[in-house]
Design an enzyme around this catalytic site. Structure first.
Site, mmCIF file in Angstrom:
data_model
loop_
_atom_site.group_PDB
_atom_site.id
_atom_site.type_symbol
_atom_site.label_atom_id
_atom_site.label_comp_id
_atom_site.label_asym_id
_atom_site.label_seq_id
_atom_site.Cartn_x
_atom_site.Cartn_y
_atom_site.Cartn_z
ATOM 1 N N ASN A 1 0.805 -1.226 0.000
ATOM 2 C CA ASN A 1 0.000 0.000 0.000
ATOM 3 C C ASN A 1 0.841 1.281 0.000
ATOM 4 O O ASN A 1 0.298 2.387 0.113
ATOM 5 C CB ASN A 1 -0.967 0.019 1.184
ATOM 6 N N TYR A 2 2.161 1.167 -0.133
ATOM 7 C CA TYR A 2 3.021 2.372 -0.165
ATOM 8 C C TYR A 2 3.064 2.947 -1.567
ATOM 9 O O TYR A 2 3.340 2.238 -2.515
ATOM 10 C CB TYR A 2 4.444 2.029 0.260
ATOM 11 N N ALA A 3 2.860 4.256 -1.782
ATOM 12 C CA ALA A 3 2.391 5.207 -0.782
ATOM 13 C C ALA A 3 1.054 5.757 -1.285
ATOM 14 O O ALA A 3 1.009 6.771 -1.965
ATOM 15 C CB ALA A 3 3.397 6.329 -0.591
ATOM 16 N N GLY B 1 1.480 0.801 -4.232
ATOM 17 C CA GLY B 1 2.186 -0.060 -5.168
ATOM 18 C C GLY B 1 3.381 0.607 -5.814
ATOM 19 O O GLY B 1 4.193 -0.062 -6.462
#
Length: 328
Positions: free
Chosen positions: A55-57, A66
Site C-alpha cells: 500500500n506504499y504510498a 504499489g
C-alpha cells in the site's frame, strides 16, 4: 556492516544487515533517480534488508499504493539483484478503492486476499518468492485461524519465506503463533512496530486503534520479545520522521508528555560525548541493545543514508546506555 539472523528454520532464516532500509516513499515522494542512488549505496555498504508494502504510498496520490514495490522491481531488474537482497513487504492495509484508506476500506487478511495480494506483490517486485511477508494491520472480521493458514500455505508452496506481523495487539500475535504451533505450521517470527528512544503515550486513540495505539512497541510487546528468543523486532520510524533534529518538524503529539524532555536531554549529552549525531545515537542504542532490534530507517537522499550507516559502527558505553535507558 554487521548482520543478525531473522527466523529459526534453516530453510527460511536469513542473515540481514542490522540496519534496514525503508523504501516507503521510493517511487512517489522520492524520485526514481534518487531512490536508485540510495539503494545502490545501501547495498554497496553491505546493506541487504529492504522494507516496503503493497500500500506504499497510496496517500501521496489518493490511489491504492504499489509505487514502492514497482520501483523496487525496476531497480532489481536493472541491477540484476537476486536472492542476496532480502526484501520484506506487507499486505492487509492496501485500500480496496482509490480515495479510501486502511481505516475505512482495507483489503484485510482473508485467505483469498493473502494469496492474491502476495501474488501481486511478487509481480511488482519481479520475484518468485517474497523473503519476508508481514500481516500489516489486524483484521478482526476474519477468523485468526484462516489468516494463519493462509500465510502458512504460501510458505508451504515456497512463494514466501519468513512471516511477520505489524501493528497487532500482543495478545493477537501470541494467539496466532499458538494456533500455528499447535497445527505444526510456520508462524510470525518478525515483529514490526514503531520504536524509538523516546517513549510515546499509548493511550491516545485513533481510527485504527480505539483503545490506544497498537502500533508501538509497548512494554508488553517488548517483554514478549525478551521471552521468545526466536523473535526479532524491526523498529519502524526509529528517527520519528526527522523530528529529533528538524526545527520545522515537531515531535508527534503522542510524544508531548513530561517524560520527553529528560530523555532528549540525555540523548543530546551522549551525542556530544561521542561526537555523533542525535540520530546516530538513537540507531546505535537500538542496534547494540540486549533485545534483538533492527532499526528500519528511510532515507530521501544519499547524505541521509550515510549518516544512518555510520551508526552501525558507533559503540555506546554501558554507562551511556544506562543513562539513556533510565531517563524519564
Amino acid at each position: 556492516m554487521r548482520y543478525r539472523t531473522i527466523g529459526t528454520d534453516p530453510a527460511t532464516r536469513r542473515e540481514v544487515s542490522v540496519l534496514a532500509l525503508g523504501a516507503m516513499l521510493f517511487g512517489s515522494m522520492t524520485d526514481e533517480k534518487t531512490s536508485f542512488a540510495v539503494l545502490d549505496r545501501y547495498v554497496e555498504a553491505g546493506g541487504n534488508f529492504i522494507d516496503t508494502s503493497d500500500n506504499y504510498a497510496y496517500w501521496v496520490d489518493g490511489g491504492q499504493g504499489g509505487q514502492s514495490e514497482t520501483l523496487l522491481g525496476r531497480w532489481r531488474r536493472s541491477r540484476g539483484v537476486g536472492d542476496e537482497i532480502v526484501i520484506a513487504t506487507k499486505l492487509g492495509a492496501r485500500p480496496l478503492a482509490p480515495g479510501t484508506g486502511f481505516v475505512d476500506n482495507p483489503e484485510g487478511l482473508s485467505a483469498k486476499v493473502i494469496r492474491e495480494a502476495a501474488e501481486r506483490s511478487r509481480e511488482r517486485l519481479g520475484t518468485d518468492r517474497l523473503d519476508l511477508l508481514y500481516a500489516h494491520i489486524e483484521d478482526r472480521t476474519v477468523p485468526l485461524r484462516e489468516t494463519v493458514e493462509g500465510f502458512a500455505g504460501l510458505v508451504a508452496e515456497g512463494t514466501v519465506g519468513l512471516l511477520g506481523v505489524s501493528n497487532h495487539a500482543a495478545w493477537r500475535v501470541e494467539r496466532a503463533r499458538a494456533i500455528a504451533a499447535a497445527a505444526g505450521l510456520p508462524g510470525y517470527e518478525v515483529l514490526q512496530y514503531q520504536h524509538s528512544l523516546l517513549r510515546p503515550r499509548t493511550d491516545v486513540p485513533d481510527g485504527l486503534f480505539p483503545e490506544g495505539s497498537l502500533g508501538g512497541a509497548t512494554p508488553d510487546l517488548l517483554s514478549y520479545l525478551r521471552a521468545e528468543p526466536g523473535l526479532t523486532l524491526v523498529a519502524y520510524s526509529p528517527l520519528l520522521g526527522g523530528a529529533y533534529t528538524r526545527d520545522d518538524k515537531p515531535l508527534p503529539s503522542d510524544y508531548d508528555h513530561p517524560g520527553t524532555p529528560a530523555r532528549l536531554a540525555v540523548l543530546r549529552d551522549v551525542a556530544k560525548e561521542t561526537g555523533a549525531t542525535v540520530n546516530q545515537v538513537v540507531l546505535a542504542w537500538q542496534i547494540g541493545g540486549t533485545l534483538p532490534v533492527i532499526p528500519l530507517a528511510g532515507a530521501s537522499s544519499v547524505a541521509q543514508l550515510e549518516e544512518n550507516l555510520a551508526a552501525v559502527d558507533l559503540e555506546l558505553t554501558p554507562e551511556q546506555r544506562a543513562r539513556l535507558d533510565a531517563a524519564h
